[in-house]
Write a protein that holds these residues in place. Structure first.
Motif, PDB file in Angstrom:
ATOM      1  N   ARG A 226       1.067  -1.106   0.076  1.00 18.48           N
ATOM      2  CA  ARG A 226       0.017  -0.090  -0.097  1.00 18.48           C
ATOM      3  C   ARG A 226       0.883   1.162   0.260  1.00 18.48           C
ATOM      4  NH1 ARG A 226      -4.995   1.077   3.825  1.00 18.48           N
ATOM      5  NH2 ARG A 226      -5.415   3.244   3.632  1.00 18.48           N
ATOM      6  N   SER A 227       1.813   1.122   0.673  1.00 17.10           N
ATOM      7  CA  SER A 227       2.604   2.425   0.994  1.00 17.10           C
ATOM      8  C   SER A 227       3.216   2.863  -0.518  1.00 17.10           C
ATOM      9  CB  SER A 227       3.979   2.441   1.875  1.00 17.10           C
ATOM     10  OG  SER A 227       4.724   3.399   2.129  1.00 17.10           O
ATOM     11  N   SER A 228       4.164   1.812  -1.099  1.00 12.50           N
ATOM     12  CA  SER A 228       4.491   2.028  -2.127  1.00 12.50           C
ATOM     13  C   SER A 228       3.841   2.415  -3.286  1.00 12.50           C
ATOM     14  CB  SER A 228       5.457   0.710  -2.603  1.00 12.50           C
ATOM     15  OG  SER A 228       6.377   0.194  -1.804  1.00 12.50           O
ATOM     16  N   SER A 230       0.814   4.149  -3.010  1.00 14.14           N
ATOM     17  CA  SER A 230       0.399   5.549  -2.794  1.00 14.14           C
ATOM     18  C   SER A 230       1.509   6.419  -3.104  1.00 14.14           C
ATOM     19  CB  SER A 230       0.167   5.675  -1.119  1.00 14.14           C
ATOM     20  OG  SER A 230      -0.017   6.878  -0.880  1.00 14.14           O
ATOM     21  N   HIS A 231       2.751   6.059  -3.047  1.00 12.18           N
ATOM     22  CA  HIS A 231       3.950   6.982  -3.413  1.00 12.18           C
ATOM     23  C   HIS A 231       3.987   7.180  -5.057  1.00 12.18           C
ATOM     24  CE1 HIS A 231       8.011   8.640  -3.433  1.00 12.18           C
ATOM     25  NE2 HIS A 231       8.525   7.887  -4.495  1.00 12.18           N
ATOM     26  N   ALA A 260      -4.645   2.955  -1.087  1.00 11.10           N
ATOM     27  CA  ALA A 260      -3.609   4.099  -1.567  1.00 11.10           C
ATOM     28  C   ALA A 260      -3.728   5.151  -2.282  1.00 11.10           C
ATOM     29  CB  ALA A 260      -2.618   2.957  -2.405  1.00 11.10           C
ATOM     30  N   ASP A 263      -4.759   7.360   0.622  1.00 15.44           N
ATOM     31  CA  ASP A 263      -3.354   7.623   1.344  1.00 15.44           C
ATOM     32  C   ASP A 263      -2.789   8.989   0.309  1.00 15.44           C
ATOM     33  OD1 ASP A 263      -3.943   6.081   3.286  1.00 15.44           O
ATOM     34  OD2 ASP A 263      -2.663   4.339   2.589  1.00 15.44           O
TER      35      ASP A 263
END
Length: 396
Positions: A226-228, A230-231, A260, A263
């Protein structure tokens, strides 16, 4: 089914999220497949003068049946060398201006010329005004030749050139990013470990968009993080008009597109469509970009791209009618009744009839290789017998 958006409503909401992109002026040589933002209006008459439609001789019909004296000629690209008086004829070629005084063209096959003497050799009727293309018989100054929002075909480009236009105003090509997600996916052609499959969706979608007026970035792939995701979404929205994610749109623990997107500061406009395949479709915005989240199964991705991605690209590029055309053809076999979702069934149209494939599982790719049509079975539709007509969408 509660909470599922009808296909037509979802299409309308998606296209309403953004207006078409600003127009730009381009050369004729670059215009194939683009959508006009302004109509093509004739700046001149075509033809600009009466022309001959045949190789032959221009005469006065009042002088029939001859003989005539040949006094000159008229060839395409130049003005006639003489006028036509009583008992006179001018040699004339296809596309040449009709000389003053003449009102009829006789084909050379119907005449015999000896020096400057010309005699009629046919017994066929010769009509006054025959074989002449009248002034402005193709189009007149001020006529609309190609409407705004129309796709520029080779024929439309030819008409635009003949209109006297110097260039064309068309919608800009949307910039599209394709992002596939999934731990199980491997770049095409690379070795597969147990549990892995080739990533076919990115290349498939890029191929579907190849015939559309879009600037498509090389497909990217991310693992289920999810973090990747979103970035990457934040980065892509600065450089693209449309971001297409593939996979991760459903409700599993590894489906991160919705989270994501939020975010990254984006918004979801709708999620889940009353269709099969393709139910877990996501549409939203992030910055100035649109996000379209397609399901990851190949048939689901293909069908939703046909119904949503391609129409979106066409809409942004200025298309007047961006949605796929629905046609009808008879079925080669019976079709069961519809259920709670609209079905888009892979099928093949041959000799004017639709053969619906037996295997409709959304994970299967082989039917996509054979299909050239999607048969539409509406929610709750009555069963249909072989020979009855069914709606379908043609696919490449």
């Amino acid at each position: 089914m509660s909470g599922l958006l009808p296909v037509e409503d979802a299409q309308a909401r998606l296209l309403a999220l953004r207006a078409p992109l600003a127009p730009e002026n381009i050369a004729f040589s670059e215009s194939l497949g683009r959508y006009l933002s302004e109509p093509v209006v004739a700046q001149r008459d075509q033809p600009a003068a009466p022309l001959s439609a045949m190789d032959g001789y221009a005469v006065r019909f009042a002088d029939m049946p001859g003989p005539w004296t040949i006094t000159g000629e008229s060839a395409a690209g130049s003005t006639p060398s003489a006028t036509v008086g009583q008992g006179e004829a001018l040699r004339i070629f296809t596309g040449a201006w009709l000389p003053d005084g003449a009102d009829t063209v006789i084909m050379q096959e119907d005449l015999s010329a000896e020096g400057t003497a010309l005699h009629l050799t046919t017994h066929d009727d010769i009509r006054s005004g025959q074989h002449i293309r009248a002034l402005a018989s193709d189009f007149a100054t001020g006529a609309t030749l190609v409407a705004a929002g129309a796709r520029l075909t080779p024929g439309a480009i030819a008409a635009a050139i003949m209109s006297g236009s110097e260039q064309l105003a068309v919608g800009k090509r949307p910039r599209v990013a394709i992002l596939t997600t999934g731990d199980e996916l491997v770049h095409p052609g690379h070795p597969l470990a147990p549990g892995q499959i080739p990533d076919s969706n990115g290349t498939m979608l890029a191929a579907m968009l190849a015939a559309e007026p879009a600037e498509v970035s090389l497909p990217l792939h991310l693992r289920d993080d999810r973090s990747s995701l979103s970035h990457v979404l934040k980065d892509l929205e600065r450089r693209h008009d449309v971001i297409v994610t593939v996979g991760g749109a459903s409700v599993g623990d590894h489906d991160h597109v919705r989270g994501a997107l939020e975010d990254a500061g984006g918004n979801i406009d709708f999620w889940k469509i009353a269709m099969r395949p393709g139910k877990p479709l996501i549409a939203g915005t992030i910055g100035d970009a649109l996000l379209l989240g397609l399901p990851g199964n190949p048939s689901s991705a293909f069908v939703t791209a046909t119904l949503f991605l391609i129409p979106l690209v066409r809409h942004l590029a200025g298309a007047r009618d961006p949605l796929p055309e629905v046609r009808q053809a008879p079925l080669t076999s019976a079709l069961a009744a519809g259920t709670k979702r609209r079905d888009y069934l892979r099928a093949r149209l041959e000799k004017g009839a639709l053969a619906v494939f037996d295997g409709q599982d959304s994970g299967r790719t082989y039917p996509l290789a054979e299909a050239n049509a999607l048969v539409i079975r509406d929610i709750g539709a009555a069963p249909r017998a072989a020979g009855e007509a069914a709606d379908y969408i043609a696919i490449a």
